[in-house]
Design an enzyme around this catalytic site. Structure first.
Site, short mmCIF file in Angstrom:
data_model
loop_
_atom_site.label_atom_id
_atom_site.label_comp_id
_atom_site.label_asym_id
_atom_site.label_seq_id
_atom_site.Cartn_x
_atom_site.Cartn_y
_atom_site.Cartn_z
CB SER A 9 -0.94 0.02 1.21
OG SER A 9 -0.20 -0.06 2.42
CD GLU A 183 -4.74 11.11 14.89
OE1 GLU A 183 -3.50 11.28 14.80
OE2 GLU A 183 -5.57 12.02 14.80
CG HIS A 187 -1.38 3.52 4.86
ND1 HIS A 187 -1.82 2.90 6.01
CD2 HIS A 187 -1.03 2.54 3.99
CE1 HIS A 187 -1.77 1.59 5.84
NE2 HIS A 187 -1.29 1.34 4.63
#
Length: 223
Positions: A9, A183, A187
């Site tokens: 990701s 939070e 990422h």
């Protein structure tokens, strides 16, 4: 020539409904002249990527292309199957060999560090995985982009407060996908993703200029 991206990701293209959350691969095309094919996806390990995306990636690789490979965030969650000096590096080695069999060029990347501060210093979170990639790159004679070092330096240089802007922190009600707030120090916000993408492009340009087997493309960078 095409750049092909394999990763998790932190590399993946943004999902339209999750913007501004994005991996750096989603913005690499801004900083390079050639096409980018981003196969990275959220939650990917070397194992799941090989099973789900590796053959489609290889099918598009032509002689002279470059494949950037970055895993580790999720591999470290499976230490028995994907140990840093075991299944993880064995799979990375196989990826490099596959790329070379296509007369293409592999570049290994260490994982971007998480934004975990202890005072003014970043706490390393990836254990032996970055060193395993560094050692594998040396063993195989593969160029390395050390995003663990780069991002650690970047976060510490900005400091705990300013570095927060590189990541996805949303107040309750600010984003429809995370109505309770978010939070997230793993990422990237697109602000962070674009900065990492610009650095990767500069690193690739340096590799291309230094290696007579890779074309020097004179990549133009923004900002």
């Amino acid at each position: 020539m095409t750049y092909h991206l394999a990763g998790d990701s932190t590399v993946a293209d943004p999902k339209p409904d999750e913007l501004p959350l994005s991996g750096w691969g989603g913005f690499l095309g801004r900083y390079v002249e050639d096409a980018v094919r981003n196969h990275a996806f959220g939650g990917a390990t070397t194992e799941t990527f090989l099973a789900e995306r590796w053959l489609p990636l290889l099918d598009g690789v032509e002689p002279g292309d470059t494949v950037l490979i970055q895993f580790g965030h999720n591999d470290q969650k499976e230490p028995e199957l994907l140990a840093a000096r075991g299944g993880y590096t064995a799979r990375l080695r196989g990826m490099v060999e596959d790329v070379r069999s296509r007369d293409a060029h592999a570049i290994l990347c260490t994982s971007p560090e998480r934004r975990w501060f202890d005072g003014e210093r970043i706490t390393p979170t990836h254990g032996d995985y970055p060193d395993a990639v560094r050692d594998l790159a040396e063993q195989l004679g593969v160029p390395l982009i050390d995003l663990t070092v780069l991002t650690t330096w970047l976060y510490e240089d900005l400091g705990p407060a300013a570095s927060k802007d590189l990541f996805c922190h949303f107040a309750p009600g600010e984003h429809p996908v995370w109505p309770a707030g978010k939070e997230d120090d793993t990422h990237f916000h697109e602000r962070g993703a674009t900065r990492i993408a610009a650095y990767v492009a500069r690193a690739v340009r340096a590799i291309e200029r230094a290696d007579g087997n890779l074309p020097a493309r004179g990549l133009e960078l923004m900002g």
